[in-house]
Scaffold this active site. Structure first.
Site, PDB file in Angstrom:
ATOM      1  N   TYR A   1      50.494  39.205  20.820  1.00 45.82           N
ATOM      2  CA  TYR A   1      49.509  38.689  19.854  1.00 45.82           C
ATOM      3  C   TYR A   1      48.184  38.368  20.558  1.00 45.82           C
ATOM      4  O   TYR A   1      47.112  38.767  20.091  1.00 45.82           O
ATOM      5  CB  TYR A   1      50.080  37.453  19.156  1.00 45.82           C
ATOM      6  CG  TYR A   1      49.220  36.941  18.028  1.00 45.82           C
ATOM      7  CD1 TYR A   1      49.151  37.605  16.810  1.00 45.82           C
ATOM      8  CD2 TYR A   1      48.471  35.771  18.178  1.00 45.82           C
ATOM      9  CE1 TYR A   1      48.359  37.133  15.775  1.00 45.82           C
ATOM     10  CE2 TYR A   1      47.683  35.290  17.141  1.00 45.82           C
ATOM     11  CZ  TYR A   1      47.632  35.973  15.940  1.00 45.82           C
ATOM     12  OH  TYR A   1      46.842  35.498  14.915  1.00 45.82           O
TER      13      TYR A   1
ATOM     14  N   LYS B   1      44.507  40.153  20.014  1.00 51.95           N
ATOM     15  CA  LYS B   1      43.316  39.430  19.552  1.00 51.95           C
ATOM     16  C   LYS B   1      42.177  39.501  20.582  1.00 51.95           C
ATOM     17  O   LYS B   1      41.005  39.552  20.208  1.00 51.95           O
ATOM     18  CB  LYS B   1      43.679  37.984  19.197  1.00 51.95           C
ATOM     19  CG  LYS B   1      44.630  37.870  17.994  1.00 51.95           C
ATOM     20  CD  LYS B   1      44.043  38.499  16.719  1.00 51.95           C
ATOM     21  CE  LYS B   1      44.894  38.264  15.487  1.00 51.95           C
ATOM     22  NZ  LYS B   1      44.300  38.826  14.259  1.00 51.95           N
TER      23      LYS B   1
HETATM   24  P1  NAD Z   1      49.450  35.837   6.368  1.00 55.71           P
HETATM   25  O1  NAD Z   1      50.711  36.400   6.908  1.00 55.71           O
HETATM   26  O2  NAD Z   1      49.532  34.847   5.266  1.00 55.71           O
HETATM   27  O3  NAD Z   1      48.456  36.999   5.894  1.00 55.71           O
HETATM   28  C1  NAD Z   1      48.404  38.242   6.515  1.00 55.71           C
HETATM   29  C2  NAD Z   1      48.293  39.290   5.432  1.00 55.71           C
HETATM   30  O4  NAD Z   1      48.187  40.583   6.062  1.00 55.71           O
HETATM   31  C3  NAD Z   1      49.531  39.335   4.533  1.00 55.71           C
HETATM   32  O5  NAD Z   1      49.140  39.285   3.185  1.00 55.71           O
HETATM   33  C4  NAD Z   1      50.191  40.660   4.888  1.00 55.71           C
HETATM   34  O6  NAD Z   1      50.906  41.272   3.832  1.00 55.71           O
HETATM   35  C5  NAD Z   1      48.984  41.494   5.319  1.00 55.71           C
HETATM   36  N1  NAD Z   1      49.363  42.636   6.155  1.00 55.71           N
HETATM   37  C6  NAD Z   1      50.225  42.668   7.190  1.00 55.71           C
HETATM   38  N2  NAD Z   1      50.343  43.906   7.675  1.00 55.71           N
HETATM   39  C7  NAD Z   1      49.513  44.688   6.926  1.00 55.71           C
HETATM   40  C8  NAD Z   1      49.186  46.062   6.944  1.00 55.71           C
HETATM   41  N3  NAD Z   1      49.759  46.917   7.820  1.00 55.71           N
HETATM   42  N4  NAD Z   1      48.288  46.528   6.040  1.00 55.71           N
HETATM   43  C9  NAD Z   1      47.728  45.690   5.129  1.00 55.71           C
HETATM   44  N5  NAD Z   1      47.998  44.377   5.071  1.00 55.71           N
HETATM   45  C10 NAD Z   1      48.884  43.892   5.954  1.00 55.71           C
HETATM   46  O7  NAD Z   1      48.692  35.205   7.625  1.00 55.71           O
HETATM   47  P2  NAD Z   1      47.228  34.581   7.782  1.00 55.71           P
HETATM   48  O8  NAD Z   1      47.396  33.389   8.639  1.00 55.71           O
HETATM   49  O9  NAD Z   1      46.514  34.463   6.492  1.00 55.71           O
HETATM   50  O10 NAD Z   1      46.553  35.706   8.697  1.00 55.71           O
HETATM   51  C11 NAD Z   1      45.310  36.340   8.391  1.00 55.71           C
HETATM   52  C12 NAD Z   1      44.611  36.708   9.692  1.00 55.71           C
HETATM   53  O11 NAD Z   1      44.225  35.510  10.367  1.00 55.71           O
HETATM   54  C13 NAD Z   1      45.459  37.493  10.674  1.00 55.71           C
HETATM   55  O12 NAD Z   1      44.687  38.490  11.308  1.00 55.71           O
HETATM   56  C14 NAD Z   1      45.880  36.448  11.679  1.00 55.71           C
HETATM   57  O13 NAD Z   1      46.203  37.012  12.933  1.00 55.71           O
HETATM   58  C15 NAD Z   1      44.649  35.575  11.721  1.00 55.71           C
HETATM   59  N6  NAD Z   1      44.847  34.214  12.234  1.00 55.71           N
HETATM   60  C16 NAD Z   1      45.622  33.308  11.582  1.00 55.71           C
HETATM   61  C17 NAD Z   1      45.760  32.022  12.091  1.00 55.71           C
HETATM   62  C18 NAD Z   1      46.571  30.952  11.402  1.00 55.71           C
HETATM   63  O14 NAD Z   1      46.636  29.824  11.946  1.00 55.71           O
HETATM   64  N7  NAD Z   1      47.171  31.192  10.273  1.00 55.71           N
HETATM   65  C19 NAD Z   1      45.116  31.673  13.286  1.00 55.71           C
HETATM   66  C20 NAD Z   1      44.356  32.619  13.931  1.00 55.71           C
HETATM   67  C21 NAD Z   1      44.214  33.885  13.389  1.00 55.71           C
END
Ligand code: NAD
Length: 276
Positions: A169, A173
């Site tokens: 991961y 990133k």
């Molecule tokens: P989440 O799992 O709720 O949302 C991720 C979404 O991406 C889901 O709806 C999923 O179905 C979709 N997805 C996954 N694989 C896919 C694909 N191949 N094609 C299309 N859609 C796809 O998680 P989140 O926390 O909302 O994550 C959103 C972004 O934020 C991600 O890139 C994650 O790495 C990043 N992020 C999240 C956090 C956190 O604390 N939640 C922190 C840092 C970064």
């Protein structure tokens, strides 16, 4: 860029951070394309360590925006698949006639000790978190050029420093930030701006269905439920002492869309957790 009337594609928009970002653009008067796995998630259900968003979540996210008077469409995409990304671009053009902003937000996580981390999991993390940015941006590029467009990549604080048991991961990133900088340098001649947002800790499936369940996190914080673990992480690691929200990320995305002289940055929105 003025947001009203522009077309914004947000990937991973069925829930979590992506849904919050999509809703904020719709509130600003944009035509928003909510893109997520949809029905294709059903095909892959069970082959990932937590459930990804399915058809009903995508439809619900679009309904919520429409109920508030927003303009949006839901389109299925797998960002790790070239043909699917081209289909998303073509359908978005059919519906709204232009593409101005791409928010590459779709992402997946898998954690665990390096010694037995599965190669298949490594490949999927990179296919979605890194190749997905490349594929959709490439497919949309000719249309973004016409409109002096904006690309926003959702990276992470895990793209700023390494964390144990998060090799795939973190590497994905860091790569997303490197790709952001390279694209920003290359596409500046077309007046396309490319920036990243690095969220801290947001209470989404990524945390509640994966990170908070990890044995390592529980032992580290002496907690026994996912809620207690998440709260302890916030209390113990975030200087401002509060979690981050999808609305916080949406605010950063709107800023980066409007900020005409900002490109190549990785804006950390993490309550002081990471400061560079
Ligand atoms: P989440 O799992 O709720 O949302 C991720 C979404 O991406 C889901 O709806 C999923 O179905 C979709 N997805 C996954 N694989 C896919 C694909 N191949 N094609 C299309 N859609 C796809 O998680 P989140 O926390 O909302 O994550 C959103 C972004 O934020 C991600 O890139 C994650 O790495 C990043 N992020 C999240 C956090 C956190 O604390 N939640 C922190 C840092 C970064």
């Amino acid at each position: 860029m003025e947001i009203q009337g522009k077309t914004v594609i947000v990937t991973g928009a069925a829930r979590g951070i992506g849904r919050g970002i999509a809703a904020a653009y719709a509130d600003e008067g944009a035509n928003v394309v909510l893109a997520d796995l949809g029905a294709t998630a059903a095909e892959t259900a069970g082959d990932w360590n937590y459930a990804l968003a399915g058809e009903s979540e995508l439809a619900k996210a679009a309904q919520e925006i429409k109920a508030r008077g927003g303009i949006c469409a839901a389109i299925e995409v797998d960002v790790s698949d070239r043909a699917s990304c081209h289909n998303l671009v073509d359908k978005s053009l059919e519906i709204y006639g232009r593409i101005d902003v791409i928010v590459n937000n779709a992402g997946v996580i898998q954690t665990g000790p390096l010694v037995d981390f599965a190669e298949r999991d490594w490949d999927r993390v990179f296919a979605v978190n890194v190749k997905g940015i490349f594929l959709l941006s490439q497919a949309a590029l000719p249309h973004l050029k016409v409109n002096r467009g904006v690309i926003i990549n959702i990276a992470s604080v895990a793209g700023k420093r390494g964390f144990p048991q998060m090799g795939a991961y973190c590497a994905s990133k860091f790569a997303a930030i490197g790709l952001t900088q390279s694209m920003a340098a290359e596409l500046a001649t077309d007046s396309i701006r490319v920036n990243a947002i690095c969220p801290g800790n947001v209470d989404t499936s990524m945390w509640f269905d994966h990170l908070s369940k990890s044995e390592r996190q529980r032992r580290l914080h002496g907690t026994d439920t996912v809620e207690a673990t998440f709260n302890a992480v916030i209390r113990n690691t975030i200087p401002l002492g509060r979690e981050q929200t999808p609305a916080d990320m949406a605010e950063a995305a709107l800023y980066l869309t409007r900020a005409e002289n900002v490109t190549g940055v990785s804006l950390v929105v993490a309550g002081g957790f990471i400061m560079n």
